[in-house]
Design a protein around this motif. Structure first.
Motif, PDB file in Angstrom:
ATOM      1  N   GLU A 148       0.842  -1.207   0.000  1.00 26.90           N
ATOM      2  CA  GLU A 148       0.000   0.000   0.000  1.00 26.90           C
ATOM      3  C   GLU A 148       0.874   1.252   0.000  1.00 26.90           C
ATOM      4  O   GLU A 148       0.581   2.236  -0.699  1.00 26.90           O
ATOM      5  N   ILE A 149       1.965   1.201   0.759  1.00 27.58           N
ATOM      6  CA  ILE A 149       2.861   2.365   0.794  1.00 27.58           C
ATOM      7  C   ILE A 149       3.587   2.516  -0.545  1.00 27.58           C
ATOM      8  O   ILE A 149       3.704   3.619  -1.088  1.00 27.58           O
ATOM      9  N   LEU A 150       4.040   1.400  -1.123  1.00 24.96           N
ATOM     10  CA  LEU A 150       4.779   1.470  -2.395  1.00 24.96           C
ATOM     11  C   LEU A 150       3.897   1.965  -3.536  1.00 24.96           C
ATOM     12  O   LEU A 150       4.345   2.732  -4.385  1.00 24.96           O
ATOM     13  N   THR A 151       2.617   1.521  -3.556  1.00 23.39           N
ATOM     14  CA  THR A 151       1.760   1.859  -4.702  1.00 23.39           C
ATOM     15  C   THR A 151       0.876   3.074  -4.441  1.00 23.39           C
ATOM     16  O   THR A 151       0.347   3.662  -5.375  1.00 23.39           O
ATOM     17  N   GLY A 152       0.658   3.413  -3.166  1.00 28.12           N
ATOM     18  CA  GLY A 152      -0.268   4.499  -2.848  1.00 28.12           C
ATOM     19  C   GLY A 152      -1.722   4.073  -2.980  1.00 28.12           C
ATOM     20  O   GLY A 152      -2.619   4.927  -2.979  1.00 28.12           O
ATOM     21  N   CYS A 153      -1.996   2.766  -3.123  1.00 30.13           N
ATOM     22  CA  CYS A 153      -3.381   2.284  -3.264  1.00 30.13           C
ATOM     23  C   CYS A 153      -3.783   1.484  -2.031  1.00 30.13           C
ATOM     24  O   CYS A 153      -2.968   0.742  -1.485  1.00 30.13           O
ATOM     25  N   ALA A 159      -8.159  -8.945  -6.339  1.00 26.55           N
ATOM     26  CA  ALA A 159      -8.008  -8.097  -7.533  1.00 26.55           C
ATOM     27  C   ALA A 159      -7.079  -6.921  -7.243  1.00 26.55           C
ATOM     28  O   ALA A 159      -6.252  -6.541  -8.087  1.00 26.55           O
ATOM     29  N   ASP A 160      -7.190  -6.366  -6.023  1.00 26.30           N
ATOM     30  CA  ASP A 160      -6.303  -5.258  -5.647  1.00 26.30           C
ATOM     31  C   ASP A 160      -4.839  -5.711  -5.632  1.00 26.30           C
ATOM     32  O   ASP A 160      -3.935  -4.955  -6.007  1.00 26.30           O
ATOM     33  N   LYS A 163      -3.490  -5.793  -9.045  1.00 25.54           N
ATOM     34  CA  LYS A 163      -3.251  -4.420  -9.499  1.00 25.54           C
ATOM     35  C   LYS A 163      -1.914  -3.919  -8.928  1.00 25.54           C
ATOM     36  O   LYS A 163      -1.103  -3.325  -9.636  1.00 25.54           O
ATOM     37  N   ALA A 164      -1.683  -4.197  -7.652  1.00 25.76           N
ATOM     38  CA  ALA A 164      -0.438  -3.739  -7.012  1.00 25.76           C
ATOM     39  C   ALA A 164       0.776  -4.388  -7.667  1.00 25.76           C
ATOM     40  O   ALA A 164       1.799  -3.719  -7.910  1.00 25.76           O
ATOM     41  N   ALA A 165       0.669  -5.691  -7.982  1.00 25.13           N
ATOM     42  CA  ALA A 165       1.808  -6.384  -8.620  1.00 25.13           C
ATOM     43  C   ALA A 165       2.101  -5.772  -9.989  1.00 25.13           C
ATOM     44  O   ALA A 165       3.269  -5.630 -10.374  1.00 25.13           O
ATOM     45  N   CYS A 166       1.054  -5.380 -10.710  1.00 22.41           N
ATOM     46  CA  CYS A 166       1.243  -4.737 -12.028  1.00 22.41           C
ATOM     47  C   CYS A 166       1.893  -3.366 -11.874  1.00 22.41           C
ATOM     48  O   CYS A 166       2.805  -3.010 -12.630  1.00 22.41           O
ATOM     49  N   ILE A 167       1.403  -2.590 -10.900  1.00 21.87           N
ATOM     50  CA  ILE A 167       1.948  -1.238 -10.693  1.00 21.87           C
ATOM     51  C   ILE A 167       3.440  -1.328 -10.356  1.00 21.87           C
ATOM     52  O   ILE A 167       4.267  -0.597 -10.905  1.00 21.87           O
ATOM     53  N   ILE A 168       3.801  -2.238  -9.459  1.00 20.61           N
ATOM     54  CA  ILE A 168       5.208  -2.365  -9.033  1.00 20.61           C
ATOM     55  C   ILE A 168       6.078  -2.740 -10.227  1.00 20.61           C
ATOM     56  O   ILE A 168       7.138  -2.154 -10.443  1.00 20.61           O
ATOM     57  N   GLN A 169       5.602  -3.710 -11.027  1.00 23.59           N
ATOM     58  CA  GLN A 169       6.379  -4.117 -12.211  1.00 23.59           C
ATOM     59  C   GLN A 169       6.595  -2.956 -13.159  1.00 23.59           C
ATOM     60  O   GLN A 169       7.690  -2.749 -13.653  1.00 23.59           O
ATOM     61  N   GLY A 180      -0.463 -11.840   0.396  1.00 20.53           N
ATOM     62  CA  GLY A 180      -1.815 -11.452   0.809  1.00 20.53           C
ATOM     63  C   GLY A 180      -2.234 -11.895   2.197  1.00 20.53           C
ATOM     64  O   GLY A 180      -3.430 -11.843   2.509  1.00 20.53           O
ATOM     65  N   GLY A 181      -1.291 -12.292   3.030  1.00 13.63           N
ATOM     66  CA  GLY A 181      -1.634 -12.818   4.358  1.00 13.63           C
ATOM     67  C   GLY A 181      -2.490 -11.894   5.210  1.00 13.63           C
ATOM     68  O   GLY A 181      -3.250 -12.356   6.060  1.00 13.63           O
ATOM     69  N   HIS A 182      -2.382 -10.567   4.991  1.00 13.99           N
ATOM     70  CA  HIS A 182      -3.167  -9.620   5.795  1.00 13.99           C
ATOM     71  C   HIS A 182      -4.623  -9.537   5.351  1.00 13.99           C
ATOM     72  O   HIS A 182      -5.431  -8.895   6.026  1.00 13.99           O
ATOM     73  N   ILE A 183      -4.964 -10.117   4.180  1.00 15.39           N
ATOM     74  CA  ILE A 183      -6.353 -10.069   3.728  1.00 15.39           C
ATOM     75  C   ILE A 183      -7.086 -11.301   4.265  1.00 15.39           C
ATOM     76  O   ILE A 183      -6.638 -12.428   4.058  1.00 15.39           O
ATOM     77  N   GLU A 184      -8.200 -11.045   4.955  1.00 14.96           N
ATOM     78  CA  GLU A 184      -8.875 -12.136   5.677  1.00 14.96           C
ATOM     79  C   GLU A 184      -9.435 -13.190   4.738  1.00 14.96           C
ATOM     80  O   GLU A 184      -9.759 -12.900   3.592  1.00 14.96           O
ATOM     81  N   GLY A 185      -9.528 -14.404   5.244  1.00 13.30           N
ATOM     82  CA  GLY A 185     -10.074 -15.521   4.466  1.00 13.30           C
ATOM     83  C   GLY A 185      -9.393 -16.794   4.896  1.00 13.30           C
ATOM     84  O   GLY A 185      -8.346 -16.741   5.537  1.00 13.30           O
TER      85      GLY A 185
END
Ligand code: PXL
Length: 265
Positions: A148-153, A159-160, A163-169, A180-185
Motif C-alpha cells: 500500500e505504501i509502495l503503490t499508494g493504493c 483483484a487489488d 493491481k499492485a503487482a502490475c503497478i510495481i512491475q 496477501g496474508g493480511h487479507i482475511e479468508g
C-alpha cells in the motif's frame, strides 16, 4: 553419502532480531536447511522479542559496506536479499553495491514495520528505497501494508493485489511477490507479477498465534531457491510451501510460537 560439488553462496543484508525469529537469524536458519551457504552484512542491532522492539542501534553505512565487500571478496555470491535497512544512507550503500556487483538474483524485502508495530524503516527512507533500490531489484516481496505504501493504493481484495503487482512491475521494472496474508479468508493468496503477467499462489491459512518472521523467512527461502537455479515462479511456490510448513509445524517456546525452520515439507 557426502554431498558433491559447489554449494551456492547467498548474502543477507538485514537487521539482527535478538529474539531469533526474524531478521538475519531467520535468514540463516532458513538457509541452513535448504542447501545454500548463508553469509551476512548486519545493518542494525535490535533488542526485541516477538512482543516488542525495545532498542534499535544502526550500524554505520561504511561498516555495512565493509561486511558486504569482505563477503564479496571471499565468495561468489549467487543471490542476495535485503531486509531491515532502516535509513537512507544504508539504502544508498546497498543500492551502489547492487549497481556495481551484478549479482544475478537481488531480492528486496521492503521491511517497514514489525508485526509488533515497531518502525523498521524510517519514513524519510521510503523515497530512497523506491528511487534507488527498487529499480535495481530483480524481485520485491511486499506484504499488504508495504505494498500500500509502495503503490499508494488501498488493497482489500485479490483483484487489488493483482493491481499492485502490475503497478510495481511497471513502475520499477522488477518482478513482485505481493503477499496477501493480511487479507482475511481461509486461504492466503500471494500474487506474483513477472514478465508483465500475474500469477496467483494459494495456500490454506494456518490458524496460528504468531506470524513473526514469516516475511523474512519467505524472502530468504525465495533467495535460496533462486540461487539453486529455480525459475522465479517455481522458487516463489517452493518458498511459500516452506513458510506454510514452518507455520503448520510450529512448536511452543514458552508463551511464543516461533516458526519451525526444520519443518518437513
Ligand atoms: O519481519 C520483519 C523484520 C525484519 N528484520 C528484523 C525484524 C523484523 C520484524 O520484527 O526484527 C530485524
Amino acid at each position: 553419502m557426502k554431498p558433491q560439488g559447489q554449494i551456492p553462496v547467498v548474502l543477507s543484508i538485514a537487521g539482527s532480531d535478538s529474539g531469533g525469529g526474524a531478521g538475519i537469524q531467520a535468514d540463516l536458519k532458513t538457509w541452513a536447511g535448504l542447501g545454500v551457504f548463508g553469509t551476512t552484512a548486519l545493518t542494525c542491532v535490535t533488542a526485541q522479542n516477538p512482543d516488542e522492539v525495545s532498542a534499535i542501534h544502526p550500524v554505520p553505512p561504511r561498516i555495512v559496506l565493509a561486511q558486504i565487500e569482505a563477503v564479496r571478496r571471499g565468495f561468489p555470491i549467487a543471490a542476495v536479499k535485503t531486509g531491515m535497512l532502516f535509513s537512507a544512507p544504508i539504502i544508498q550503500t546497498v543500492a551502489l553495491f547492487f549497481k556495481r556487483s551484478r549479482i544475478p538474483h537481488r531480492v528486496v524485502d521492503p521491511v517497514m514495520i514489525a508485526t509488533s508495530g515497531a518502525c523498521l524503516l524510517k519514513p524519510s527512507a521510503v523515497r530512497a528505497l523506491c528511487d534507488q533500490l527498487l529499480p535495481r531489484a530483480t524481485v520485491v516481496t511486499p506484504n499488504v501494508p508495504e505494498a500500500e505504501i509502495l503503490t499508494g493504493c488501498a488493497l482489500h481484495s485479490e483483484a487489488d493485489l493483482h493491481k499492485a503487482a502490475c503497478i510495481i512491475q511497471s513502475r520499477w521494472g522488477c518482478a513482485a511477490v505481493v503477499k496477501g496474508g493480511h487479507i482475511e479468508g481461509d486461504r492466503v493468496m500471494d500474487i506474483i507479477g513477472i514478465g508483465g503477467e500475474t500469477h496467483t499462489l494459494v495456500s490454506r491459512r494456518v490458524a496460528v498465534a504468531e506470524t513473526h518472521g514469516t516475511g523474512c523467512t519467505f524472502s530468504a527461502a525465495l533467495t535460496a531457491f533462486l540461487a539453486l537455479g529455480l525459475p522465479l515462479l517455481e522458487a516463489a511456490r517452493e518458498a511459500k510451501r516452506f513458510v506454510h510448513a514452518a507455520l503448520a509445524q510450529s512448536r511452543p517456546a514458552g508463551s511464543h510460537h516461533p516458526l519451525n525452520f526444520a519443518a518437513r515439507r
